[in-house]
Design an enzyme around this catalytic site. Structure first.
Site, PDB file in Angstrom:
ATOM      1  N   TYR A 168      -2.918  12.271  -1.593  1.00  0.00           N
ATOM      2  CA  TYR A 168      -3.789  11.184  -1.941  1.00  0.00           C
ATOM      3  C   TYR A 168      -5.197  11.687  -2.185  1.00  0.00           C
ATOM      4  O   TYR A 168      -5.744  11.456  -3.268  1.00  0.00           O
ATOM      5  CB  TYR A 168      -3.750  10.166  -0.810  1.00  0.00           C
ATOM      6  CG  TYR A 168      -4.462   8.884  -1.070  1.00  0.00           C
ATOM      7  CD1 TYR A 168      -3.984   8.009  -2.033  1.00  0.00           C
ATOM      8  CD2 TYR A 168      -5.578   8.541  -0.341  1.00  0.00           C
ATOM      9  CE1 TYR A 168      -4.625   6.815  -2.259  1.00  0.00           C
ATOM     10  CE2 TYR A 168      -6.216   7.358  -0.560  1.00  0.00           C
ATOM     11  CZ  TYR A 168      -5.747   6.496  -1.520  1.00  0.00           C
ATOM     12  OH  TYR A 168      -6.374   5.322  -1.719  1.00  0.00           O
ATOM     13  N   LYS A 172      -7.047  11.508  -5.814  1.00  0.00           N
ATOM     14  CA  LYS A 172      -8.209  10.657  -6.068  1.00  0.00           C
ATOM     15  C   LYS A 172      -9.411  11.496  -6.487  1.00  0.00           C
ATOM     16  O   LYS A 172     -10.218  11.062  -7.308  1.00  0.00           O
ATOM     17  CB  LYS A 172      -8.533   9.835  -4.819  1.00  0.00           C
ATOM     18  CG  LYS A 172      -7.459   8.785  -4.515  1.00  0.00           C
ATOM     19  CD  LYS A 172      -7.404   7.713  -5.595  1.00  0.00           C
ATOM     20  CE  LYS A 172      -6.479   6.574  -5.228  1.00  0.00           C
ATOM     21  NZ  LYS A 172      -6.591   5.421  -6.126  1.00  0.00           N
ATOM     22  N   THR A 203      -7.456  -4.486   3.141  1.00  0.00           N
ATOM     23  CA  THR A 203      -6.276  -4.889   2.360  1.00  0.00           C
ATOM     24  C   THR A 203      -5.028  -4.343   3.070  1.00  0.00           C
ATOM     25  O   THR A 203      -5.137  -3.567   4.016  1.00  0.00           O
ATOM     26  CB  THR A 203      -6.308  -4.283   0.940  1.00  0.00           C
ATOM     27  OG1 THR A 203      -6.238  -2.856   1.060  1.00  0.00           O
ATOM     28  CG2 THR A 203      -7.562  -4.674   0.186  1.00  0.00           C
TER      29      THR A 203
HETATM   30  N1  LIG Z   1      -8.455  -0.609   0.783  1.00  0.00           N
HETATM   31  C1  LIG Z   1      -9.199   0.483   0.922  1.00  0.00           C
HETATM   32  O1  LIG Z   1      -9.846   0.666   1.970  1.00  0.00           O
HETATM   33  C2  LIG Z   1      -9.275   1.500  -0.182  1.00  0.00           C
HETATM   34  C3  LIG Z   1     -10.195   2.566  -0.041  1.00  0.00           C
HETATM   35  C4  LIG Z   1     -10.295   3.494  -1.068  1.00  0.00           C
HETATM   36  C5  LIG Z   1      -9.525   3.376  -2.221  1.00  0.00           C
HETATM   37  N2  LIG Z   1      -8.652   2.344  -2.338  1.00  0.00           N
HETATM   38  C6  LIG Z   1      -7.874   2.275  -3.585  1.00  0.00           C
HETATM   39  O2  LIG Z   1      -7.951   0.950  -4.095  1.00  0.00           O
HETATM   40  C7  LIG Z   1      -6.750   0.699  -4.844  1.00  0.00           C
HETATM   41  C8  LIG Z   1      -6.163  -0.668  -4.417  1.00  0.00           C
HETATM   42  O3  LIG Z   1      -5.832  -0.657  -3.058  1.00  0.00           O
HETATM   43  P1  LIG Z   1      -5.818  -1.978  -2.140  1.00  0.00           P
HETATM   44  O4  LIG Z   1      -6.483  -1.610  -0.884  1.00  0.00           O
HETATM   45  O5  LIG Z   1      -6.254  -3.165  -2.897  1.00  0.00           O
HETATM   46  O6  LIG Z   1      -4.239  -2.041  -1.842  1.00  0.00           O
HETATM   47  P2  LIG Z   1      -3.143  -3.215  -1.907  1.00  0.00           P
HETATM   48  O7  LIG Z   1      -1.938  -2.625  -1.271  1.00  0.00           O
HETATM   49  O8  LIG Z   1      -3.675  -4.483  -1.376  1.00  0.00           O
HETATM   50  O9  LIG Z   1      -2.932  -3.387  -3.444  1.00  0.00           O
HETATM   51  C9  LIG Z   1      -2.334  -2.368  -4.190  1.00  0.00           C
HETATM   52  C10 LIG Z   1      -1.759  -2.975  -5.437  1.00  0.00           C
HETATM   53  O10 LIG Z   1      -1.238  -1.914  -6.242  1.00  0.00           O
HETATM   54  C11 LIG Z   1       0.066  -2.243  -6.610  1.00  0.00           C
HETATM   55  N3  LIG Z   1       0.793  -0.998  -6.841  1.00  0.00           N
HETATM   56  C12 LIG Z   1       1.058  -0.001  -5.971  1.00  0.00           C
HETATM   57  N4  LIG Z   1       1.765   0.978  -6.586  1.00  0.00           N
HETATM   58  C13 LIG Z   1       1.911   0.574  -7.875  1.00  0.00           C
HETATM   59  C14 LIG Z   1       2.516   1.141  -9.000  1.00  0.00           C
HETATM   60  N5  LIG Z   1       3.157   2.319  -8.944  1.00  0.00           N
HETATM   61  N6  LIG Z   1       2.466   0.467 -10.158  1.00  0.00           N
HETATM   62  C15 LIG Z   1       1.823  -0.711 -10.246  1.00  0.00           C
HETATM   63  N7  LIG Z   1       1.239  -1.313  -9.213  1.00  0.00           N
HETATM   64  C16 LIG Z   1       1.280  -0.670  -8.039  1.00  0.00           C
HETATM   65  C17 LIG Z   1       0.620  -3.095  -5.485  1.00  0.00           C
HETATM   66  O11 LIG Z   1       1.700  -3.874  -5.914  1.00  0.00           O
HETATM   67  C18 LIG Z   1      -0.618  -3.938  -5.163  1.00  0.00           C
HETATM   68  O12 LIG Z   1      -0.719  -5.034  -6.035  1.00  0.00           O
HETATM   69  C19 LIG Z   1      -5.791   1.880  -4.608  1.00  0.00           C
HETATM   70  O13 LIG Z   1      -5.859   2.741  -5.744  1.00  0.00           O
HETATM   71  C20 LIG Z   1      -6.382   2.561  -3.379  1.00  0.00           C
HETATM   72  O14 LIG Z   1      -6.113   3.939  -3.405  1.00  0.00           O
HETATM   73  C21 LIG Z   1      -8.508   1.394  -1.337  1.00  0.00           C
END
Ligand SMILES: NC(=O)c1ccc[n+]([C@@H]2O[C@H](COP(=O)([O-])OP(=O)(O)OC[C@H]3O[C@@H](n4cnc5c(N)ncnc54)[C@H](O)[C@@H]3O)[C@@H](O)[C@H]2O)c1
Length: 264
Positions: A168, A172, A203
């Protein structure tokens, strides 16, 4: 209660590509910032992606919602339509070429072109040592987090141009380089490429990823500024700004939405 922690914190990026100069064409309330624009958002049925989709639609864009499961797409589309927002949706697992094709086709069919691509879909199936990760894990993480945004943008690019405008942590971090490279490559086509870098955002994803690392207990409410927990809406505001004309001179940037979490 908040307790200080000494582990380091990685802020992990989400790429946003935006065409700077496309003229408007498809109706809607023209007083809104993104009136007549079209946004494709991957991973947009939950969490940060859903919040970004809602915000872009509230700002006037037509938003194409997508994620892996039909029922989630239906639910997200129905929720936003009930709010009077202009959205359509399709299933798209971003790691599958045929799904990416369908997403592109849906966007073109409904909207005739695309102004913004926001790649939110991301996976982290394993929290553990980099060198202990199997080849399958590397393939999955790099496939979804890095290859898919690049391949999707390459498919949408001709349609953005036609509109006339505008493991990961490793995966990223690769996105930061991809953002810089694509910003330079696409500048002559008036397409801007920026990256948002969320810190801890509340989330399902963060509950799983950071819960496994034993950090989630730190984020139990009530926590007030500057220790409050980040919400998906905190990311949506920045993406709406990056997609707006006010950001027309911003490209190749990675911008953190992280509150205090980088200091953990
Ligand atoms: N939540 C955090 O603290 C955080 C921090 C840094 C980065 N991120 C990044 O933010 C982004 C969203 O994360 P989130 O926290 O909203 O998570 P989440 O689990 O709430 O949402 C993730 C979404 O991505 C979709 N998804 C996952 N794999 C997929 C795929 N192969 N094809 C299509 N859709 C797919 C899921 O169905 C969901 O709708 C991610 O890329 C994550 O790496 C999140």
């Amino acid at each position: 209660m908040f307790r200080p922690l000494i582990q380091s914190w990685k802020r992990l990026p989400t790429p946003v590509a935006a065409h700077s100069m496309r003229s408007t064409s498809n109706g809607g309330n023209c007083s809104l910032k993104l009136a007549n624009k079209v946004a494709v958002v991957t991973g947009s049925t939950n969490g940060i992606g859903f919040s970004i989709a809602r915000r872009l639609a509230q700002d006037g864009a037509h938003v194409v919602i997508s994620s892996r499961k039909q029922q989630n797409v239906d639910r997200a589309v129905a929720t936003l339509k009930k709010e009077g927002l202009g959205v359509s949706g399709t299933v798209c697992h971003v790691g599958k070429a045929e799904d990416r094709e369908r997403l592109v086709a849906t966007a073109l069919e409904h909207c005739g072109g695309v102004d913004f691509l926001v790649c939110v879909a991301g996976v982290n199936p394993l929290v553990g040592g980099t060198l202990k990760s199997s080849e399958q894990i590397w393939d999955k993480i790099l496939g979804v987090n890095v290859k898919a945004p690049a391949l999707l943008l390459s498919r949408l690019l001709p349609h953005m141009e036609n509109r006339g405008l505008g493991v990961y942590n490793v995966s990223k971090t690769a996105l930061l380089g991809l953002t810089k490279t694509l910003a330079v490559e696409l500048a002559p086509k008036s397409i801007r490429v920026n990256c948002i870098v969320p810190g801890y955002i509340n989330t399902d994803f963060s509950q799983v990823s950071f819960g496994l690392m034993g950090r989630v207990s730190l984020f139990q409410p009530p926590l007030l500024f500057p220790y409050r927990v980040g919400q998906p809406e905190d990311c949506a505001g920045l993406v709406a700004f990056l997609c707006s004309p006010e950001a027309s001179y911003i490209t190749g940037e990675s911008i953190a939405v992280a509150g205090w979490s980088p200091h953990l």
